[in-house]
Design an enzyme around this catalytic site. Sequence first.
Site, PDB file in Angstrom:
ATOM      1  N   TRP A  14       0.830  -1.205   0.000  1.00  0.00           N
ATOM      2  CA  TRP A  14       0.000   0.000   0.000  1.00  0.00           C
ATOM      3  C   TRP A  14       0.866   1.257   0.000  1.00  0.00           C
ATOM      4  CZ3 TRP A  14      -3.768   2.053  -2.023  1.00  0.00           C
ATOM      5  CH2 TRP A  14      -4.681   2.925  -1.448  1.00  0.00           C
ATOM      6  N   ARG A  33      11.301   0.511   6.830  1.00  0.00           N
ATOM      7  CA  ARG A  33      12.218  -0.171   7.760  1.00  0.00           C
ATOM      8  C   ARG A  33      13.382  -0.799   7.000  1.00  0.00           C
ATOM      9  NH1 ARG A  33       9.425  -5.110  10.784  1.00  0.00           N
ATOM     10  NH2 ARG A  33       9.125  -5.627   8.592  1.00  0.00           N
ATOM     11  N   SER A 112      -9.849   0.294  -2.225  1.00  0.00           N
ATOM     12  CA  SER A 112      -8.618   0.690  -2.931  1.00  0.00           C
ATOM     13  C   SER A 112      -7.552  -0.402  -2.816  1.00  0.00           C
ATOM     14  CB  SER A 112      -8.085   1.994  -2.322  1.00  0.00           C
ATOM     15  OG  SER A 112      -8.137   1.946  -0.903  1.00  0.00           O
ATOM     16  N   ALA A 114      -4.198  -1.945  -3.525  1.00  0.00           N
ATOM     17  CA  ALA A 114      -2.903  -1.393  -3.940  1.00  0.00           C
ATOM     18  C   ALA A 114      -2.548  -1.832  -5.365  1.00  0.00           C
ATOM     19  CB  ALA A 114      -1.826  -1.862  -2.961  1.00  0.00           C
ATOM     20  N   LYS A 164     -14.130  -4.654   7.977  1.00  0.00           N
ATOM     21  CA  LYS A 164     -14.351  -5.344   6.692  1.00  0.00           C
ATOM     22  C   LYS A 164     -13.289  -6.421   6.455  1.00  0.00           C
ATOM     23  CE  LYS A 164     -10.937  -3.423   4.232  1.00  0.00           C
ATOM     24  NZ  LYS A 164      -9.870  -4.131   3.535  1.00  0.00           N
ATOM     25  N   SER A 227      -7.845  -9.644  -2.391  1.00  0.00           N
ATOM     26  CA  SER A 227      -7.771  -9.341  -0.955  1.00  0.00           C
ATOM     27  C   SER A 227      -7.001 -10.418  -0.207  1.00  0.00           C
ATOM     28  CB  SER A 227      -9.183  -9.225  -0.368  1.00  0.00           C
ATOM     29  OG  SER A 227      -9.144  -9.436   1.036  1.00  0.00           O
ATOM     30  N   ARG A 228      -6.025  -9.975   0.595  1.00  0.00           N
ATOM     31  CA  ARG A 228      -5.268 -10.932   1.415  1.00  0.00           C
ATOM     32  C   ARG A 228      -6.165 -11.570   2.464  1.00  0.00           C
ATOM     33  NH1 ARG A 228      -1.100  -6.560   1.668  1.00  0.00           N
ATOM     34  NH2 ARG A 228      -2.796  -5.449   2.618  1.00  0.00           N
ATOM     35  N   ASN A 229      -7.072 -10.741   3.025  1.00  0.00           N
ATOM     36  CA  ASN A 229      -7.948 -11.284   4.072  1.00  0.00           C
ATOM     37  C   ASN A 229      -8.892 -12.353   3.519  1.00  0.00           C
ATOM     38  OD1 ASN A 229      -7.353  -9.711   6.652  1.00  0.00           O
ATOM     39  ND2 ASN A 229      -7.454  -8.101   5.101  1.00  0.00           N
ATOM     40  N   GLU A 254      -4.677  -7.846   8.030  1.00  0.00           N
ATOM     41  CA  GLU A 254      -5.041  -7.185   9.295  1.00  0.00           C
ATOM     42  C   GLU A 254      -6.227  -7.842  10.004  1.00  0.00           C
ATOM     43  OE1 GLU A 254      -3.421  -4.880  10.832  1.00  0.00           O
ATOM     44  OE2 GLU A 254      -2.653  -3.330   9.485  1.00  0.00           O
TER      45      GLU A 254
HETATM   46  N1  LIG Z   1      -2.521  -3.507   0.200  1.00  0.00           N
HETATM   47  C1  LIG Z   1      -3.670  -2.854   0.064  1.00  0.00           C
HETATM   48  O1  LIG Z   1      -4.359  -2.993  -0.950  1.00  0.00           O
HETATM   49  C2  LIG Z   1      -4.144  -1.931   1.137  1.00  0.00           C
HETATM   50  C3  LIG Z   1      -3.607  -1.963   2.419  1.00  0.00           C
HETATM   51  N2  LIG Z   1      -4.093  -1.140   3.395  1.00  0.00           N
HETATM   52  C4  LIG Z   1      -3.551  -1.180   4.751  1.00  0.00           C
HETATM   53  O2  LIG Z   1      -2.221  -0.648   4.752  1.00  0.00           O
HETATM   54  C5  LIG Z   1      -1.449  -1.247   5.796  1.00  0.00           C
HETATM   55  C6  LIG Z   1      -0.157  -1.775   5.209  1.00  0.00           C
HETATM   56  O3  LIG Z   1      -0.519  -2.765   4.269  1.00  0.00           O
HETATM   57  P1  LIG Z   1       0.449  -3.234   3.091  1.00  0.00           P
HETATM   58  O4  LIG Z   1       1.391  -2.176   2.713  1.00  0.00           O
HETATM   59  O5  LIG Z   1      -0.415  -3.767   2.034  1.00  0.00           O
HETATM   60  O6  LIG Z   1       1.227  -4.434   3.828  1.00  0.00           O
HETATM   61  P2  LIG Z   1       2.571  -5.178   3.414  1.00  0.00           P
HETATM   62  O7  LIG Z   1       2.578  -6.445   4.162  1.00  0.00           O
HETATM   63  O8  LIG Z   1       2.725  -5.198   1.935  1.00  0.00           O
HETATM   64  O9  LIG Z   1       3.710  -4.213   3.967  1.00  0.00           O
HETATM   65  C7  LIG Z   1       3.795  -3.824   5.288  1.00  0.00           C
HETATM   66  C8  LIG Z   1       5.031  -2.972   5.462  1.00  0.00           C
HETATM   67  O10 LIG Z   1       5.069  -2.494   6.802  1.00  0.00           O
HETATM   68  C9  LIG Z   1       6.409  -2.411   7.222  1.00  0.00           C
HETATM   69  N3  LIG Z   1       6.505  -2.872   8.603  1.00  0.00           N
HETATM   70  C10 LIG Z   1       6.085  -4.041   9.115  1.00  0.00           C
HETATM   71  N4  LIG Z   1       6.373  -4.104  10.419  1.00  0.00           N
HETATM   72  C11 LIG Z   1       7.007  -2.948  10.722  1.00  0.00           C
HETATM   73  C12 LIG Z   1       7.557  -2.426  11.911  1.00  0.00           C
HETATM   74  N5  LIG Z   1       7.539  -3.108  13.057  1.00  0.00           N
HETATM   75  N6  LIG Z   1       8.128  -1.201  11.850  1.00  0.00           N
HETATM   76  C13 LIG Z   1       8.191  -0.517  10.702  1.00  0.00           C
HETATM   77  N7  LIG Z   1       7.665  -0.971   9.545  1.00  0.00           N
HETATM   78  C14 LIG Z   1       7.089  -2.166   9.567  1.00  0.00           C
HETATM   79  C15 LIG Z   1       7.253  -3.325   6.340  1.00  0.00           C
HETATM   80  O11 LIG Z   1       8.274  -2.535   5.839  1.00  0.00           O
HETATM   81  P3  LIG Z   1       9.651  -3.154   5.259  1.00  0.00           P
HETATM   82  O12 LIG Z   1       9.266  -3.861   3.987  1.00  0.00           O
HETATM   83  O13 LIG Z   1      10.474  -1.951   5.018  1.00  0.00           O
HETATM   84  O14 LIG Z   1      10.236  -4.074   6.287  1.00  0.00           O
HETATM   85  C16 LIG Z   1       6.291  -3.781   5.237  1.00  0.00           C
HETATM   86  O15 LIG Z   1       6.762  -3.513   3.956  1.00  0.00           O
HETATM   87  C17 LIG Z   1      -2.343  -2.329   6.417  1.00  0.00           C
HETATM   88  O16 LIG Z   1      -2.944  -1.793   7.564  1.00  0.00           O
HETATM   89  C18 LIG Z   1      -3.393  -2.579   5.343  1.00  0.00           C
HETATM   90  O17 LIG Z   1      -4.624  -3.038   5.882  1.00  0.00           O
HETATM   91  C19 LIG Z   1      -5.089  -0.259   3.144  1.00  0.00           C
HETATM   92  C20 LIG Z   1      -5.647  -0.164   1.882  1.00  0.00           C
HETATM   93  C21 LIG Z   1      -5.199  -0.970   0.787  1.00  0.00           C
HETATM   94  O1  LIG Z   2      -8.097  -2.641   2.221  1.00  0.00           O
HETATM   95  C1  LIG Z   2      -7.927  -3.133   1.133  1.00  0.00           C
HETATM   96  C2  LIG Z   2      -8.607  -2.631  -0.064  1.00  0.00           C
HETATM   97  O2  LIG Z   2      -9.392  -1.484   0.195  1.00  0.00           O
HETATM   98  C3  LIG Z   2      -6.995  -4.292   0.968  1.00  0.00           C
HETATM   99  O3  LIG Z   2      -7.528  -5.429   1.516  1.00  0.00           O
HETATM  100  P1  LIG Z   2      -6.608  -6.683   1.900  1.00  0.00           P
HETATM  101  O4  LIG Z   2      -5.684  -6.210   3.010  1.00  0.00           O
HETATM  102  O5  LIG Z   2      -7.554  -7.749   2.361  1.00  0.00           O
HETATM  103  O6  LIG Z   2      -5.838  -7.076   0.680  1.00  0.00           O
END
Ligand SMILES: NC(=O)C1=CN([C@@H]2O[C@H](COP(=O)(O)OP(=O)(O)OC[C@H]3O[C@@H](n4cnc5c(N)ncnc54)[C@H](OP(=O)(O)O)[C@@H]3O)[C@@H](O)[C@H]2O)C=CC1
Ligand SMILES: O=C(CO)COP(=O)(O)O
Length: 300
Positions: A14, A33, A112, A114, A164, A227-229, A254
């Site tokens: 994201w 990180r 949305s 990603a 959700k 969706s991962r979930n 999540e």
């Molecule tokens: N993917 C999607 O479509 C969407 C995701 N979201 C929300 O966004 C959030 C992130 O999701 P997403 O990016 O997809 O997840 P990912 O699993 O792809 O990435 C999570 C990132 O968080 C970082 N991270 C994990 N643990 C730590 C920590 N302890 N300290 C600092 N950084 C950390 C890591 O960074 P590094 O790689 O540098 O180690 C990792 O790349 C979630 O809450 C998700 O629900 C919301 C809308 C859409």
């Molecule tokens: O929040 C999301 C889309 O809006 C992404 O959902 P997932 O984390 O289940 O992939």
Amino acid sequence: MTKNSIAVIGAGKWGQALHFALSQKQECLITSRTKKDIRNFVDLDTALNCEYLVIAIPAQQIKQWLRDNFVYKNQKILVASKGIEASSGQFLNEIYEEFVPSKNIGFISGPSFAAEVIKGLPAAIVINSKSKKLYNEFEPFFPNFLKVYYSKDVIGAEVSGAYKNVLAIASGICAGLNLGNNARASLISRGLVEMQRFGKHFGAKKSSFIGLSGAGDLFLTASSTLSRNYRVGLGLAQGKSIEEILEELGEVAEGVMTAEAINKLSQKHQIYTPIAKEVKLILDGKNPLDSLKDLLSSNQ
Ligand SMILES: NC(=O)C1=CN([C@@H]2O[C@H](COP(=O)(O)OP(=O)(O)OC[C@H]3O[C@@H](n4cnc5c(N)ncnc54)[C@H](OP(=O)(O)O)[C@@H]3O)[C@@H](O)[C@H]2O)C=CC1
Ligand SMILES: O=C(CO)COP(=O)(O)O
């Protein structure tokens, strides 16, 4: 602090998609990180010097990350995470408000994925903040392919975005068990009522649940293998352990920890949340088919 500059913190799926979107009209920095080969990747100190920050770190890690890394310099923040902290049952706005005044915090919600945003496909999202000024400042950063709405209902957006994910797990289980489209639609629509009831208890507005943040994101996440979930749910239906599923996924889902958070809060506040309860029971080892029968049969 560098005026008018913007950075994304957290370069997961994201964070990278938001960085792509926010780089269309201006320069957008990104940090994480783990160091990554991404254009405009900078160290954390440089990112924290930006006036505008978008933080995309998983919900369970936010508090510790803020404690260890964050330095408040009057930055304005958009929270991109969707979850509730399981260890405390705290909402993310409560956690962030210990570090940043609420007028400087907004939450992104709405359907949305990603994977679609990073291709520049159109989507509509919401910035939820107590401050309309914050929305007015962030909105121009977004590209034309993202339509950005404003809402004041921070808790409504937070509950929708977090809940959700749990319902998407339930929907994935239902699909994985081949219980049919009728069963899945029943589960999703009852889920919408359930998350609205939960949100109302914490002061959320009813209308947020029928808009982009609620129904919009629920319909998306609970009906797609993107969706991962939802995929966690499919794995549980196949009899895989949650550890095995998360290992294979390699990304955050999540809904797993949020199911625990919701159950904790529902017990404490006596809120009726049967789907979240069954998801938590399945994650703790209950047979998924027994759970779905308990949820969907008329004699239960
Ligand atoms: N993917 C999607 O479509 C969407 C995701 N979201 C929300 O966004 C959030 C992130 O999701 P997403 O990016 O997809 O997840 P990912 O699993 O792809 O990435 C999570 C990132 O968080 C970082 N991270 C994990 N643990 C730590 C920590 N302890 N300290 C600092 N950084 C950390 C890591 O960074 P590094 O790689 O540098 O180690 C990792 O790349 C979630 O809450 C998700 O629900 C919301 C809308 C859409
Ligand atoms: O929040 C999301 C889309 O809006 C992404 O959902 P997932 O984390 O289940 O992939």
